[in-house]
Scaffold this motif. Structure first.
Motif, PDB file in Angstrom:
ATOM      1  N   GLY A  55      67.846  15.914  52.197  1.00  0.00           N
ATOM      2  CA  GLY A  55      67.972  15.397  50.840  1.00  0.00           C
ATOM      3  C   GLY A  55      69.397  15.427  50.350  1.00  0.00           C
ATOM      4  O   GLY A  55      70.338  15.620  51.122  1.00  0.00           O
ATOM      5  N   SER A  56      69.556  15.261  49.025  1.00  0.00           N
ATOM      6  CA  SER A  56      70.897  15.221  48.440  1.00  0.00           C
ATOM      7  C   SER A  56      71.090  16.223  47.305  1.00  0.00           C
ATOM      8  O   SER A  56      72.152  16.261  46.705  1.00  0.00           O
ATOM      9  CB  SER A  56      71.205  13.804  47.935  1.00  0.00           C
ATOM     10  N   ASP A  57      70.089  17.031  47.019  1.00  0.00           N
ATOM     11  CA  ASP A  57      70.239  18.060  45.990  1.00  0.00           C
ATOM     12  C   ASP A  57      71.061  19.228  46.542  1.00  0.00           C
ATOM     13  O   ASP A  57      71.332  19.304  47.740  1.00  0.00           O
ATOM     14  CB  ASP A  57      68.874  18.583  45.530  1.00  0.00           C
ATOM     15  N   ASN A  58      71.424  20.160  45.671  1.00  0.00           N
ATOM     16  CA  ASN A  58      72.141  21.349  46.110  1.00  0.00           C
ATOM     17  C   ASN A  58      71.360  22.054  47.213  1.00  0.00           C
ATOM     18  O   ASN A  58      70.155  22.280  47.079  1.00  0.00           O
ATOM     19  CB  ASN A  58      72.351  22.315  44.944  1.00  0.00           C
ATOM     20  N   ALA A 114      72.680  14.301  57.278  1.00  0.00           N
ATOM     21  CA  ALA A 114      73.577  14.118  58.426  1.00  0.00           C
ATOM     22  C   ALA A 114      74.656  15.203  58.480  1.00  0.00           C
ATOM     23  O   ALA A 114      75.848  14.903  58.480  1.00  0.00           O
ATOM     24  CB  ALA A 114      74.197  12.730  58.438  1.00  0.00           C
ATOM     25  N   PRO A 115      74.255  16.471  58.549  1.00  0.00           N
ATOM     26  CA  PRO A 115      75.262  17.520  58.720  1.00  0.00           C
ATOM     27  C   PRO A 115      75.989  17.307  60.038  1.00  0.00           C
ATOM     28  O   PRO A 115      75.377  17.065  61.072  1.00  0.00           O
ATOM     29  CB  PRO A 115      74.443  18.812  58.725  1.00  0.00           C
ATOM     30  N   SER A 116      77.327  17.359  59.986  1.00  0.00           N
ATOM     31  CA  SER A 116      78.091  16.996  61.175  1.00  0.00           C
ATOM     32  C   SER A 116      79.060  18.064  61.641  1.00  0.00           C
ATOM     33  O   SER A 116      79.663  17.936  62.685  1.00  0.00           O
ATOM     34  CB  SER A 116      78.860  15.703  60.901  1.00  0.00           C
ATOM     35  N   ALA A 160      79.676  20.519  56.810  1.00  0.00           N
ATOM     36  CA  ALA A 160      80.154  19.171  56.496  1.00  0.00           C
ATOM     37  C   ALA A 160      78.913  18.287  56.397  1.00  0.00           C
ATOM     38  O   ALA A 160      78.258  17.988  57.393  1.00  0.00           O
ATOM     39  CB  ALA A 160      81.094  18.666  57.585  1.00  0.00           C
ATOM     40  N   ASP A 161      78.567  17.916  55.191  1.00  0.00           N
ATOM     41  CA  ASP A 161      77.354  17.157  54.865  1.00  0.00           C
ATOM     42  C   ASP A 161      77.750  15.682  54.766  1.00  0.00           C
ATOM     43  O   ASP A 161      77.972  15.154  53.669  1.00  0.00           O
ATOM     44  CB  ASP A 161      76.791  17.704  53.552  1.00  0.00           C
TER      45      ASP A 161
END
Length: 169
Positions: free
Chosen positions: A15-18, A23-25, A38-39
């Motif tokens: 998701g995009s919340d805290n 796509a953690p890279s 690194a999100d």
């Protein structure tokens, strides 16, 4: 996972919340055990404590109101933290290496890289960047002044055909 391979905890969810990731890279654990991720598709760096609990974040997709953002279509790919808490991040789409304070304020950047995908730091605080499309590794001082470029394009000794990653022994 623990050092003996035992599962310990999940970090984040989709998701995009805290505390959520898209796509953690890249990931780095600092000397205090804090985990930096690194999100990439959320255009930010997220910090979790050693138990995997969300702590903070910084970054955003480039916009007029964003001073510490990451260029699309890909956000940050690699992250490292030095001994004083400064955070170094590579952004392949922005062809950049950025240095942030521990609070996420942009300190300085280098923008003449070619698709940097990964970053590492040595015990002296020197920063090593896998300059993927440049077929080399760039080495910077902590102030991001260039020390050296290692390698060139090719298949011989000291040559690379893409450099997707870098690690320090």
């Amino acid at each position: 996972f623990s050092s003996n391979g035992t599962w310990v905890a999940n970090i984040g969810s989709t998701g995009s919340d805290n505390g959520q990731l898209n796509a953690p890279s890249g990931v780095f654990v600092d000397s205090s055990g804090n985990i930096y991720v690194a999100d990439a598709n959320n255009y930010r760096i997220q910090k979790f404590n050693s138990s995997g609990v969300y702590q903070s974040q910084f970054g955003c997709q480039i916009s007029p109101s964003c001073t510490n953002g990451f260029t699309s279509p890909n956000g940050p790919f690699g992250v490292v933290v030095d001994g004083t808490g400064n955070v170094y991040v590579v952004n392949p789409s922005g062809n950049s290496l950025k240095k942030f304070s521990s609070a996420g304020a942009l300190i300085t950047s280098v923008t003449n890289l070619t698709s940097p995908n990964n970053v590492a730091i040595d015990s002296l605080g020197n920063i090593y960047v896998a300059n993927t499309s440049g077929n080399n590794i760039k080495i910077f001082k902590p102030d991001l002044s260039l020390i050296a470029t290692v390698g060139s394009s090719g298949s011989g000794n000291g040559q690379f055909s893409g450099v997707p990653g870098v690690a320090i022994d």
